[in-house]
Structures are given as C-alpha cells and as structure tokens.
Motif scaffolding. Structure first.
Motif, PDB file in Angstrom:
ATOM      1  N   ALA A  43      -9.472  16.097  -3.024  1.00 25.71           N
ATOM      2  CA  ALA A  43      -9.885  14.707  -3.261  1.00 25.71           C
ATOM      3  C   ALA A  43     -10.136  14.458  -4.745  1.00 25.71           C
ATOM      4  CB  ALA A  43     -11.140  14.395  -2.449  1.00 25.71           C
ATOM      5  N   LEU A  44     -10.773  15.417  -5.417  1.00 24.67           N
ATOM      6  CA  LEU A  44     -10.992  15.267  -6.864  1.00 24.67           C
ATOM      7  C   LEU A  44      -9.667  15.297  -7.614  1.00 24.67           C
ATOM      8  CD1 LEU A  44     -14.111  17.587  -7.370  1.00 24.67           C
ATOM      9  CD2 LEU A  44     -14.056  15.090  -7.186  1.00 24.67           C
ATOM     10  N   ALA A  45      -8.736  16.130  -7.191  1.00 22.70           N
ATOM     11  CA  ALA A  45      -7.430  16.192  -7.846  1.00 22.70           C
ATOM     12  C   ALA A  45      -6.708  14.853  -7.743  1.00 22.70           C
ATOM     13  CB  ALA A  45      -6.590  17.300  -7.220  1.00 22.70           C
ATOM     14  N   LYS A  46      -6.820  14.168  -6.608  1.00 25.34           N
ATOM     15  CA  LYS A  46      -6.169  12.875  -6.438  1.00 25.34           C
ATOM     16  C   LYS A  46      -6.745  11.834  -7.398  1.00 25.34           C
ATOM     17  CE  LYS A  46      -5.106   9.329  -2.985  1.00 25.34           C
ATOM     18  NZ  LYS A  46      -5.270   8.907  -1.573  1.00 25.34           N
ATOM     19  N   VAL A  47      -8.076  11.811  -7.553  1.00 25.59           N
ATOM     20  CA  VAL A  47      -8.709  10.860  -8.470  1.00 25.59           C
ATOM     21  C   VAL A  47      -8.305  11.154  -9.913  1.00 25.59           C
ATOM     22  CG1 VAL A  47     -10.898   9.942  -9.311  1.00 25.59           C
ATOM     23  CG2 VAL A  47     -10.639  10.528  -6.893  1.00 25.59           C
ATOM     24  N   VAL A  48      -8.262  12.424 -10.273  1.00 26.20           N
ATOM     25  CA  VAL A  48      -7.879  12.803 -11.634  1.00 26.20           C
ATOM     26  C   VAL A  48      -6.429  12.419 -11.907  1.00 26.20           C
ATOM     27  CG1 VAL A  48      -7.491  14.761 -13.175  1.00 26.20           C
ATOM     28  CG2 VAL A  48      -9.579  14.649 -11.810  1.00 26.20           C
ATOM     29  N   GLU A  49      -5.552  12.650 -10.927  1.00 26.81           N
ATOM     30  CA  GLU A  49      -4.140  12.309 -11.112  1.00 26.81           C
ATOM     31  C   GLU A  49      -3.954  10.816 -11.296  1.00 26.81           C
ATOM     32  OE1 GLU A  49       0.142  13.419  -9.019  1.00 26.81           O
ATOM     33  OE2 GLU A  49      -1.715  13.467  -7.834  1.00 26.81           O
ATOM     34  N   GLU A  50      -4.677  10.001 -10.527  1.00 29.20           N
ATOM     35  CA  GLU A  50      -4.587   8.549 -10.679  1.00 29.20           C
ATOM     36  C   GLU A  50      -5.103   8.102 -12.042  1.00 29.20           C
ATOM     37  OE1 GLU A  50      -6.813   7.073  -7.423  1.00 29.20           O
ATOM     38  OE2 GLU A  50      -5.247   7.452  -5.912  1.00 29.20           O
ATOM     39  N   ASP A  51      -6.166   8.740 -12.524  1.00 30.99           N
ATOM     40  CA  ASP A  51      -6.700   8.368 -13.833  1.00 30.99           C
ATOM     41  C   ASP A  51      -5.722   8.736 -14.939  1.00 30.99           C
ATOM     42  OD1 ASP A  51      -9.192   7.622 -15.542  1.00 30.99           O
ATOM     43  OD2 ASP A  51      -8.571   9.575 -16.324  1.00 30.99           O
ATOM     44  N   ARG A  52      -5.086   9.894 -14.844  1.00 31.50           N
ATOM     45  CA  ARG A  52      -4.114  10.290 -15.856  1.00 31.50           C
ATOM     46  C   ARG A  52      -2.916   9.356 -15.869  1.00 31.50           C
ATOM     47  NH1 ARG A  52      -3.893  16.891 -14.932  1.00 31.50           N
ATOM     48  NH2 ARG A  52      -6.034  17.350 -15.686  1.00 31.50           N
ATOM     49  N   ALA A  53      -2.477   8.919 -14.700  1.00 28.26           N
ATOM     50  CA  ALA A  53      -1.328   8.012 -14.641  1.00 28.26           C
ATOM     51  C   ALA A  53      -1.657   6.648 -15.211  1.00 28.26           C
ATOM     52  CB  ALA A  53      -0.844   7.887 -13.199  1.00 28.26           C
ATOM     53  N   ALA A  54      -2.926   6.233 -15.116  1.00 22.03           N
ATOM     54  CA  ALA A  54      -3.314   4.907 -15.609  1.00 22.03           C
ATOM     55  C   ALA A  54      -3.501   4.872 -17.114  1.00 22.03           C
ATOM     56  CB  ALA A  54      -4.603   4.447 -14.917  1.00 22.03           C
ATOM     57  N   ARG A  55      -3.676   6.028 -17.748  1.00 20.64           N
ATOM     58  CA  ARG A  55      -3.887   6.049 -19.189  1.00 20.64           C
ATOM     59  C   ARG A  55      -2.578   5.785 -19.922  1.00 20.64           C
ATOM     60  NH1 ARG A  55      -7.649  11.473 -19.954  1.00 20.64           N
ATOM     61  NH2 ARG A  55      -9.436  10.755 -18.703  1.00 20.64           N
ATOM     62  N   PRO A  56      -2.608   5.043 -21.022  1.00 28.11           N
ATOM     63  CA  PRO A  56      -1.383   4.814 -21.802  1.00 28.11           C
ATOM     64  C   PRO A  56      -0.928   6.103 -22.449  1.00 28.11           C
ATOM     65  CG  PRO A  56      -3.291   3.960 -22.973  1.00 28.11           C
ATOM     66  CD  PRO A  56      -3.777   4.368 -21.606  1.00 28.11           C
ATOM     67  N   PRO A  57       0.374   6.320 -22.569  1.00 28.90           N
ATOM     68  CA  PRO A  57       0.866   7.542 -23.211  1.00 28.90           C
ATOM     69  C   PRO A  57       0.509   7.560 -24.688  1.00 28.90           C
ATOM     70  CG  PRO A  57       2.671   6.015 -22.813  1.00 28.90           C
ATOM     71  CD  PRO A  57       1.464   5.437 -22.122  1.00 28.90           C
ATOM     72  N   LEU A  58       0.148   8.742 -25.166  1.00 24.76           N
ATOM     73  CA  LEU A  58      -0.203   8.904 -26.572  1.00 24.76           C
ATOM     74  C   LEU A  58       1.045   9.144 -27.393  1.00 24.76           C
ATOM     75  CD1 LEU A  58      -3.356  11.192 -26.259  1.00 24.76           C
ATOM     76  CD2 LEU A  58      -3.277   8.706 -26.562  1.00 24.76           C
ATOM     77  N   ASP A  59       1.177   8.425 -28.486  1.00 23.58           N
ATOM     78  CA  ASP A  59       2.312   8.580 -29.394  1.00 23.58           C
ATOM     79  C   ASP A  59       1.785   9.110 -30.711  1.00 23.58           C
ATOM     80  OD1 ASP A  59       4.646   8.525 -30.779  1.00 23.58           O
ATOM     81  OD2 ASP A  59       4.882   6.346 -30.785  1.00 23.58           O
ATOM     82  N   ALA A  60       1.960  10.421 -30.909  1.00 26.89           N
ATOM     83  CA  ALA A  60       1.407  11.039 -32.115  1.00 26.89           C
ATOM     84  C   ALA A  60       2.115  10.568 -33.377  1.00 26.89           C
ATOM     85  CB  ALA A  60       1.504  12.564 -32.007  1.00 26.89           C
ATOM     86  N   SER A  61       3.343  10.030 -33.233  1.00 31.57           N
ATOM     87  CA  SER A  61       4.091   9.619 -34.417  1.00 31.57           C
ATOM     88  C   SER A  61       3.758   8.196 -34.847  1.00 31.57           C
ATOM     89  CB  SER A  61       5.597   9.718 -34.140  1.00 31.57           C
ATOM     90  OG  SER A  61       5.964   8.838 -33.079  1.00 31.57           O
ATOM     91  N   ARG A  62       2.947   7.505 -34.083  1.00 25.91           N
ATOM     92  CA  ARG A  62       2.626   6.119 -34.417  1.00 25.91           C
ATOM     93  C   ARG A  62       1.612   6.082 -35.546  1.00 25.91           C
ATOM     94  NH1 ARG A  62      -0.233   1.606 -30.476  1.00 25.91           N
ATOM     95  NH2 ARG A  62      -0.160  -0.124 -31.939  1.00 25.91           N
ATOM     96  N   ILE A  63       1.900   5.327 -36.558  1.00 26.69           N
ATOM     97  CA  ILE A  63       1.019   5.188 -37.713  1.00 26.69           C
ATOM     98  C   ILE A  63       0.671   3.717 -37.874  1.00 26.69           C
ATOM     99  CG2 ILE A  63       0.767   5.507 -40.201  1.00 26.69           C
ATOM    100  CD1 ILE A  63       2.773   7.761 -40.021  1.00 26.69           C
ATOM    101  N   VAL A  64      -0.608   3.424 -37.951  1.00 26.03           N
ATOM    102  CA  VAL A  64      -1.073   2.055 -38.103  1.00 26.03           C
ATOM    103  C   VAL A  64      -1.289   1.787 -39.592  1.00 26.03           C
ATOM    104  CG1 VAL A  64      -2.848   0.387 -37.504  1.00 26.03           C
ATOM    105  CG2 VAL A  64      -2.162   2.118 -35.840  1.00 26.03           C
ATOM    106  N   LEU A  65      -0.556   0.825 -40.130  1.00 24.71           N
ATOM    107  CA  LEU A  65      -0.665   0.452 -41.533  1.00 24.71           C
ATOM    108  C   LEU A  65      -1.422  -0.862 -41.647  1.00 24.71           C
ATOM    109  CD1 LEU A  65       2.955   1.254 -42.768  1.00 24.71           C
ATOM    110  CD2 LEU A  65       0.929   2.698 -42.917  1.00 24.71           C
ATOM    111  N   ARG A  66      -2.390  -0.890 -42.524  1.00 21.85           N
ATOM    112  CA  ARG A  66      -3.169  -2.110 -42.763  1.00 21.85           C
ATOM    113  C   ARG A  66      -3.080  -2.460 -44.244  1.00 21.85           C
ATOM    114  NH1 ARG A  66      -6.230   0.818 -39.045  1.00 21.85           N
ATOM    115  NH2 ARG A  66      -6.620  -0.264 -37.084  1.00 21.85           N
ATOM    116  N   PRO A  67      -1.976  -3.084 -44.669  1.00 22.74           N
ATOM    117  CA  PRO A  67      -1.833  -3.406 -46.091  1.00 22.74           C
ATOM    118  C   PRO A  67      -2.809  -4.500 -46.490  1.00 22.74           C
ATOM    119  CG  PRO A  67      -0.063  -4.409 -44.822  1.00 22.74           C
ATOM    120  CD  PRO A  67      -0.824  -3.545 -43.866  1.00 22.74           C
ATOM    121  N   PRO A  68      -3.243  -4.512 -47.740  1.00 25.31           N
ATOM    122  CA  PRO A  68      -4.152  -5.566 -48.193  1.00 25.31           C
ATOM    123  C   PRO A  68      -3.434  -6.902 -48.263  1.00 25.31           C
ATOM    124  CG  PRO A  68      -3.461  -4.197 -50.034  1.00 25.31           C
ATOM    125  CD  PRO A  68      -2.940  -3.550 -48.793  1.00 25.31           C
ATOM    126  N   ALA A  69      -4.214  -7.968 -48.282  1.00 23.03           N
ATOM    127  CA  ALA A  69      -3.644  -9.309 -48.370  1.00 23.03           C
ATOM    128  C   ALA A  69      -2.919  -9.487 -49.694  1.00 23.03           C
ATOM    129  CB  ALA A  69      -4.743 -10.358 -48.216  1.00 23.03           C
TER     130      ALA A  69
END
Length: 484
Positions: free
Chosen positions: A329-355
C-alpha cells in the motif's frame, strides 16, 4: 561511539584575487617595448558537493572554518598569475543551505549536485590589458578583489519516501526493522531512537526509502522535546505513517487522541522547504495487535478512523501480521507521488537578464550627513576595490570608468556640489567633476594624471625639471675643460 549531526553553522571564505602587474618590456635596442604586465589569478571558490558516501554533517561540527586558496599575482612578460584552487566540501544528500536569517539558498539533493557557497575574488588586470589609445603605456595595474566570506547554516533533511511518526514507544523502530534491513536500537523505554534511521523497502518491482524519526510529543511543532530538530527529516516524504500504540497502558491515551495530537502538531509545523505536512497523504498503522486487548481496541477505533478518509492497517511487528499489505500500500502511494512530480531537467538554465534601462547603480543622499551622497552598485564598488589609490594614474582611470557608467551625471542630477563627500564602498572622497569620459589625456609622467590636484601637477613638473638638470650638467664640455 559515532555521533549524528544534522545542523551546523560553517564559516566559508573564498580566495582573494591576485593583483595585476605593471611592467614595461625591456630589451636591448627596444627602449619602448610597451606594457607587458600580466593579470592576477582568480581566487578559488568554496563549493558544496553532494557525496553519497557522506551521511552526516559531523565533519563540519569539528571543523567549521573553510578557506580556499588565493590567486597569484601577475608578472612581467605577459605572465598571468595562477588561479587559486577551489575548495570542495562534501555534504550528504538532502543538505539544505540557509543564511543565518533562515533564507534558503540551495536544496542539495542527488549525488554530484554542487553549489558555490562563496565565490573567489577576481584577479586584477595587468597594464598590458589596460592599454588603449588614451593610455598606450599604463603605469598602473588593478588590484585583485577579496574573496566572498559568508556564514552559512547547513541542515540535513533526510531524503525518504515514507516517514514514520508517532509517540515514543509506539513501535516505529520495530516497524522499520521488519520492513527493511535497517537495524535501529530497540528497547522497552521511551525515546530509544535519538537520531533518524533510514531503511530501504522493496515491494514488487518498486523500491522506496522509509525514515524513522524520534518520537513526537505534544508541543513538538514549537520545539518541545527536540521536535523541530526531527520534524524537518520528514519534510521530503511523499506519505506520512501514523504509528499508533494500541497496547499502551497510559490512562489518558487512546488511538483516536494520539492521532488527533499528531495531526495537530503536523498542522502547526511550517516546513522550511515550503508546503504543509498536513496536506501530505497519511496512513494509520494500529500496531501491537498481537496483544489481545490491543486487537480489541484496534477493531473498535478502526471504523472511526476510516470514516475520516484515512487508510487504516492493523499490524504486529512481533508476529509480522499485516506487514505485506502495508508495504504494498505504501509502495502504491509512493509510485503515484513520483508520477505526479514534474520531470527534472538538469540542463535547464534560468537566465534573468537586467532591464535594458537599468544603470546598475543608485545614488542616494546620506541620511546621517546632509549634503553627502552614497553610490551603491556592484560595478562601482568593485572598481573602487580594484584601485590602488596611491597611484594617481589609477585614480584617473577610476574616474574615467565612473564617468562612462554615468555616476558623475547621476551625482549632478541628485544635487551634488563640488567638494561634497561621496562614498563608494569603503572609500569616501570629496567629489570633483572630472573631464568627460572618453577624452584622451596626455600624461606628463608615468603614473601621473594631470586632472588631479594642482599640487601633484606642480610636484611632477619640479621633479621633471630637476631630472633634466642632472642629465644636462655632466655633459657640458665647457665645464669639463675648466675643471681640467
């Protein structure tokens, strides 16, 4: 006996940047070889890196100070100084980096994750890199910047899928010992568990981790009984399991009141990583049903708990009853939580250039001294730190840079008058508007700038005249013949 340390304060200092070199190339038959001073090396960074082989912050408890090496000074013949070696500090998976005020800077999860805790100072430019049409042979170099120094708080928040919570002696350690290969301390007295324990559970094709934290008591969310020190270890859990002791002999306790007390503590606790523990999926485990009176009590309260919408399991760690159903039962809850999480993209870089219209600095009037002004900004403050104020030409170069950035115009618009105090970083000076930026300046002598105060210019002219007189007097042929 080994110690478990999950919160430390560390003092990290990055390396200082090396100074640039002011040098002129000298070679036979080449009297005007040009500037050849090399740049200083950058200071080393202090980096926190997750290592799966580290499980506690004990090393930082005994050695809280860490310092990276400095950059080396530049040299002549266009030789740059060596950069300082970065200092890598290994931390366990699940380490959270905070400021002393509690602001979260980084959440380090996953083997190999890195965070620059303190950045090394930039190396100063040598006079070869500073040469331009206006300054063909600069007689100065820039100083290296000091490295960043910070006081940081490291907190270890266990990375587990399932968290076991409950009152002392509820059977949490026994439960994790039969569900996994973990071997926590088990005894017949309260507060046997003094540190969190982690175990790995395999249910079918799914493998998940389970954490056992020390027993909670009413008031744990306000720090009573070291509750805050252990509640943070279940912040990352996908599901929380309330382990309820159905065989307790305390007259003022029963399974329903225990669950209500635990729910109240979870609702009052505010996780540092965001989200509420009260909103996590929860499972009720009625433990110790191998005792006859405990089984009767579990059968009595199970309908009331199920009516709240909570899954209820009756188990016994002694007879292993109900453990297989609970594990899947715990494995089922954990599996559902993992499926609901967005995939992590390690190559994504957030750039915040100044105005586009951002100047990068501000000019404000000093509230403690009327008529004085303070200039704040990354670039002006960095330029001031890199300036050797004992060299007049370096001061003139700083004035040019500030004028090009628009600092002088901003001071004039703010109402600054000639001679008023202006503070940039740690330096305060009397403001004197200089020549417009970009105007070529003919220097009278190396290391001198004619735009500086009149006394300096007069002194430079007198030194030059005395030098010319000494050079001409020994070469006078008339005086040589008379003396002979």
């Amino acid at each position: 006996m080994s110690r478990f340390v999950d919160r430390v304060v560390i003092h990290v200092s990055a390396g200082n940047g090396g100074n640039g070199c002011a040098s002129v190339h000298r070679e036979k038959f080449k009297p005007l070889g040009g500037p050849d001073g090399g740049n200083g090396g950058n200071g080393g960074d202090v980096v926190l890196a997750v290592d799966s082989g580290v499980h506690t912050l004990l090393d930082f408890h005994f050695r809280p100070h860490a310092r990276a090496s400095n950059g080396r000074q530049g040299q002549g013949s266009n030789r740059d100084g060596a950069a300082g070696e970065p200092l890598e500090l290994r931390v366990p998976d699940g380490t959270v980096v905070l400021t002393e005020d509690g602001e979260v800077l980084a959440d380090l999860t996953g083997n190999g994750t890195r965070f620059v805790a303190a950045r090394g100072g930039r190396g100063g430019l040598g006079n070869a890199a500073l040469a331009s049409k206006a300054r063909k042979a600069p007689g100065f170099a820039l100083l290296g910047e000091p490295g960043e120094a910070r006081d940081l708080v490291l907190e270890l928040r266990s990375v587990a899928d399932v968290g076991l919570v409950g009152f002392p002696s509820a059977g949490k350690s026994s439960l994790i010992s039969v569900l996994s290969s973990a071997r926590p301390k088990i005894a017949e007295y309260p507060f046997t568990t003094l540190v969190p324990n982690l175990g790995v559970v395999t249910a079918g094709e799914l493998t998940y981790t389970i954490a056992d934290v020390p027993g909670l008591i009413p008031g744990a969310s306000q720090g009573k009984g070291l509750g805050l020190d252990f509640l943070r270890h279940i912040e990352r859990c996908s599901v929380l399991v309330h382990v309820v002791d159905c065989a307790t002999y305390e007259p003022d306790r029963d399974p329903l009141s225990d669950v209500d007390a635990l729910e109240a503590e979870l609702a009052r606790y505010t996780p540092g990583l965001g989200g509420s523990l009260a909103s996590r999926p929860r499972v009720i485990v009625l433990n110790k049903v191998d005792v006859p009176d405990a089984r009767e009590l579990a059968d009595l309260v199970e309908p009331d708990l199920s009516a709240r919408g909570l899954p209820v399991f009756t188990v016994s760690t002694a007879s292993r009853e109900g453990l297989r159903e609970l594990s899947f039962a715990l494995a089922k809850v954990v599996e559902e939580d993992r499926a609901a999480r967005p995939p992590l993209d390690a190559s994504r870089i957030v750039l915040r250039p100044p105005a586009v219209d951002e100047a990068g600095f501000t000019v404000v009037e000093d509230p403690e001294e009327p008529g004085a002004f303070i200039v704040r900004g990354e670039r002006p403050e960095r330029w001031v730190r890199q300036t050797a104020f004992g060299n007049n030409e370096a001061v003139g170069y700083l004035a040019d840079r500030l004028a090009r950035l628009g600092v002088e115009q901003a001071l004039a618009e703010a109402g600054a008058k000639t001679g008023c105090p202006v503070t940039i970083g740690d330096v305060t000076f009397d403001w004197e508007p200089s020549t417009p930026a970009g105007v070529a300046v003919q220097f009278q002598e190396r290391g001198d700038d004619p735009r500086l105060d009149r006394d300096a210019r007069v002194g430079a002219a007198e030194r030059k005249a005395a030098k010319r007189a000494r050079r001409e007097s020994p070469s006078d042929p008339a005086s040589t013949e008379q003396s002979s």
